[in-house]
Structure formats: structure tokens, C-alpha cells
Design an enzyme around this catalytic site. Structure first.
Site, PDB file in Angstrom:
ATOM      1  CG  ASP A 154      -0.232  -0.021   2.523  1.00 41.97           C
ATOM      2  OD1 ASP A 154       0.995   0.162   2.539  1.00 41.97           O
ATOM      3  OD2 ASP A 154      -0.893  -0.204   3.558  1.00 41.97           O
ATOM      4  CB  SER A 155       0.355   4.650  -1.091  1.00 43.30           C
ATOM      5  OG  SER A 155      -0.745   5.123  -0.334  1.00 43.30           O
ATOM      6  N   GLY A 156       0.927   3.827   2.148  1.00 44.88           N
ATOM      7  CA  GLY A 156       1.182   4.481   3.431  1.00 44.88           C
ATOM      8  C   GLY A 156       0.130   5.515   3.768  1.00 44.88           C
ATOM      9  CG  ASP A 189      -5.979  -5.331   1.767  1.00 47.71           C
ATOM     10  OD1 ASP A 189      -5.538  -5.047   2.904  1.00 47.71           O
ATOM     11  OD2 ASP A 189      -6.583  -4.492   1.065  1.00 47.71           O
ATOM     12  CD  GLN A 196     -10.067   7.414  -1.469  1.00 48.20           C
ATOM     13  OE1 GLN A 196     -11.202   7.372  -0.999  1.00 48.20           O
ATOM     14  NE2 GLN A 196      -9.052   6.780  -0.908  1.00 48.20           N
TER      15      GLN A 196
END
Length: 381
Positions: free
Chosen positions: A96-98, A270, A193
Site C-alpha cells: 500500500d502507499s502508506g 485484502d 476515491q
């Protein structure tokens, strides 16, 4: 770029539901979809050996950019030869990107166009994460699938706030593509989003699809919204995404949501749910949830699930596992974690089989009936 290094192969759709059966090809092997990805936050799926994950046929796992950046540091992972070598896992890895961690773990944060200022949740140090930094870290980690750095708005959020957030996420996605140093062997996914607003989801999808990512994630769900809201958002969002690219629903892992997501065209999922609840002694079974710490299992010498062929169920009893969990023995957590992951990976195998045989709608009905998910106040995990 859309052909390499991540490629989606469509196999068939379910005549009953429209769910997709497919295969994703990566530099570290292929996996069938719909797929559930076990989460290995700190380069380990808690208590599990890579060989055990392979035995239950996990084709891809997820690791967390934010956590690995802080500990041990992406430079150390890079020096080790990348995440695959560091953790001895030769199948696919998604990082993931954080972004989600920055927005969920940090008390102090300030969002600017450049990126996000926040405090390290471990020691309070000031940190800064930007699209460029997120790419730099993930390039060093060497995952097969990287995620663009996005803003993760809370639920619920006002329309105007969400609109500004979507616009920023689109600009950040473009910056991620520019900063991505290894497009030949790491695929970068964009994240849609827009909260529960159809118009904003459309805008977000339009912006990101125009950038031609090799795959797309649906973000901003499973953040506290009711199930019917999530299903409604999926219904109008997945059709906006290219049919020849993988679609990934982030942070979803309860059995009912996996089935509902697959029916709405999602390929990848996930969640920490199966591993997290396992540590509290909550187990997923073919008859619903089982809380093994409950007193009624003290003298119950049956396996956790009599319909399960996992290592835990073939070798150990409810009474024994209850004893281990009650006494905080690590082996107990290993056994419950193994069972829950095996259960979800097996569930996805059954989902794929049902799609292949055009009966996912029937499968859902039977499963929901058995689990009690059809009841008005159905209890989740």
C-alpha cells in the site's frame, strides 16, 4: 505500460451474477481472481511461515509501506535485495502507499498540496510523506504491485470536502506516475476515491483511467459505512473501471463482503480481519463465527470446524486451542491464524468455482443462510 509488468487475463463471467473469473500475471508468478490477500504488515503475516502460506495456496500477500519505512527502513530492505528476498517470499507482493496509516494512526497531521505532515505513531517524531516519497519507498521495497499515494477522507465527509480531496488525489496520482522509477518491473495502481457520492466517484475514475494505470483500487470503503452503502458504491464504481485491468477493493475481508464484492465485479481484496480476530480467539467456520475462549468449549474435543481440512482442524481440538488462547500461548495464535487464513483462501476458491459454474448467486444464498447474514441484525466478525 498496460501490458507489463502486471497483466490481467479475463477468463469468464458468471451468467448468474456477472462476477469475473480471471488471472493476474506478475513478475513473481500468477494468481487466480477473485483473490484474498493475507496482510503481512511488517514483512510477515503474523505467526505464519511463508511455506505455510504457500501450503494454503496464497498467491499474493500485502505489506505496509508506512510500517516498513519506519521499521526496519526501506533502505535496509533494498540492501537485502528487496522485500521478496528479505522475507523469503517468491510469490507476488502488493504494497500500500502508506496513506491509510498516515490518516488513521497519526493524531497530528496537516495536509498540504505537497504531501502530509504527521507524527510517527511510535515515538512522536515529525514526518512528511508525499507522492514522490511513497514511490521512492515502494521502489526500494520492490513489490510487484505498488499503490498511488492518496488522501483517505474520513466517513462520513461533506460533499465539498470530498470534492477537494478527490481533486487532490488525482493530482497526486499523476505525480506518482512521474516519480515511479521502475515501471518495467513494478506495476502502479491508481486509487478511486469519492466516498458515497456517485458524481465524485465518476470524476475520480475518469481522472485516473485517463492516466492508464495497469490496475485500479477502490478506496475509501470499509471505513465505517453501512454495508448497503458499500454495496451501492461498488455497483456504480466498478463499471467505471476498465474491464481489462484488475480491480482491487481495499481493506475488505469479512466473508459476506468478499462474496458481495465479487458479485459486483471486484478481483482483489485484502484485510487484517482474519489474522486480527484470530489473536482474540475468534474463528471463521462453515457454520458462522466461533469464539473459542467461551466457557462452553472448555471440554469440547471436536475440531474448530468439522468441515475444514486445514492443519489446525486436522490435528487440534477446541478445548486445546481454548486453553492456549486463554494462557496467551503463541502456538494458539498460530493455530487460529492458520485456520482463519485457510478458511478465507478456501472461500475464494469456492467463489471462483461458483463463477466457473455460473452459480455464484446460489452459492451466496446458501452461504448467507448458513451464516445468518440474511437476518436483519446479522452479527459480523
Amino acid at each position: 505500460m498496460s501490458q507489463l509488468p502486471i497483466r490481467y487475463e479475463f477468463i469468464k463471467s458468471c451468467k448468474q451474477t456477472g462476477a469475473r473469473l480471471g488471472r493476474v500475471h506478475t513478475p513473481h508468478g500468477s494468481f487466480d481472481t477473485p483473490v484474498f490477500m493475507p496482510v503481512g504488515t511488517l514483512a510477515t503475516v503474523k505467526t505464519m511461515a511463508p511455506e505455510e502460506l504457500k501450503a494454503m495456496e496464497a498467491g499474493i500477500i500485502l505489506s505496509n509501506t508506512y510500517h516498513l519505512w519506519l521499521r526496519p527502513g526501506h533502505d535496509i530492505v533494498k540492501e537485502a535485495g528487496g522485500l521478496h528476498k528479505f522475507m523469503n517470499w517468491d510469490r507476488a507482493i502488493l504494497t500500500d502507499s502508506g496513506g491509510f496509516q498516515v490518516f488513521s494512526l497519526s493524531e497530528f497531521r496537516k495536509i498540504e498540496e505537497e504531501g502530509v505532515h504527521f507524527r510517527n505513531h511510535l515515538n512522536g517524531d515529525k514526518l512528511f510523506l508525499s507522492p514522490e516519497k511513497a514511490m521512492d519507498i515502494q521502489n526500494a521495497l520492490g513489490s510487484d504491485i505498488m499503490m498511488a499515494f492518496d488522501e483517505c477522507p474520513p466517513y462520513p465527509a461533506e460533499y465539498d470536502y470530498m470534492k477537494r480531496s478527490v481533486e487532490r488525489t488525482s493530482r497526486w496520482a499523476e505525480r506518482c506516475l512521474t516519480a515511479h522509477q521502475r515501471p518495467e518491473d513494478q506495476g502502479l495502481f491508481g486509487i478511486i476515491q469519492g466516498g458515497e457520492y456517485e458524481e465524485l466517484r465518476k470524476q475520480s475514475a475518469k481522472d485516473l483511467v485517463s492516466l492508464d494505470f495497469p490496475g485500479y483500487a477502490i478506496g475509501g470503503l470499509s471505513v465505517g459505512e453501512p454495508k448497503d452503502v458499500m454495496n451501492r458504491v461498488l455497483e456504480f464504481t466498478t463499471p467505471l473501471l476498465p474491464a481489462d485491468k484488475p480491480r482491487y477493493l481495499m481493506g475488505v475481508g469479512s466473508p459476506d463482503s468478499l462474496i458481495d464484492g465479487a458479485i459486483r465485479g471486484v478481483d482483489m481484496f485484502d484485510c487484517v480481519l482474519p489474522t486480527r480476530i484470530a489473536r482474540n480467539g475468534t474463528l471463521m467456520t462453515s457454520e458462522g463465527r466461533l469464539v473459542v475462549k467461551n466457557a462452553k468449549y472448555e471440554r469440547d474435543f471436536r475440531p474448530i470446524d468439522e468441515n475444514c481440512d486445514c492443519y489446525t482442524c486436522k490435528n487440534y481440538t477446541r478445548a486445546y486451542i481454548r486453553h492456549l488462547i486463554k494462557t496467551n500461548e503463541t502456538f494458539g495464535i498460530r493455530l487460529t491464524t492458520y485456520h482463519n487464513l485457510h478458511f478465507l483462501l478456501k472461500l475464494m476458491e469456492q467463489v471462483r468455482e461458483a463463477i466457473r459454474e455460473d452459480r455464484l448467486g446460489d452459492f451466496k444464498e446458501e452461504f448467507f443462510e448458513r451464516y445468518g447474514f440474511n437476518e436483519p441484525n446479522a452479527k459480523n466478525f
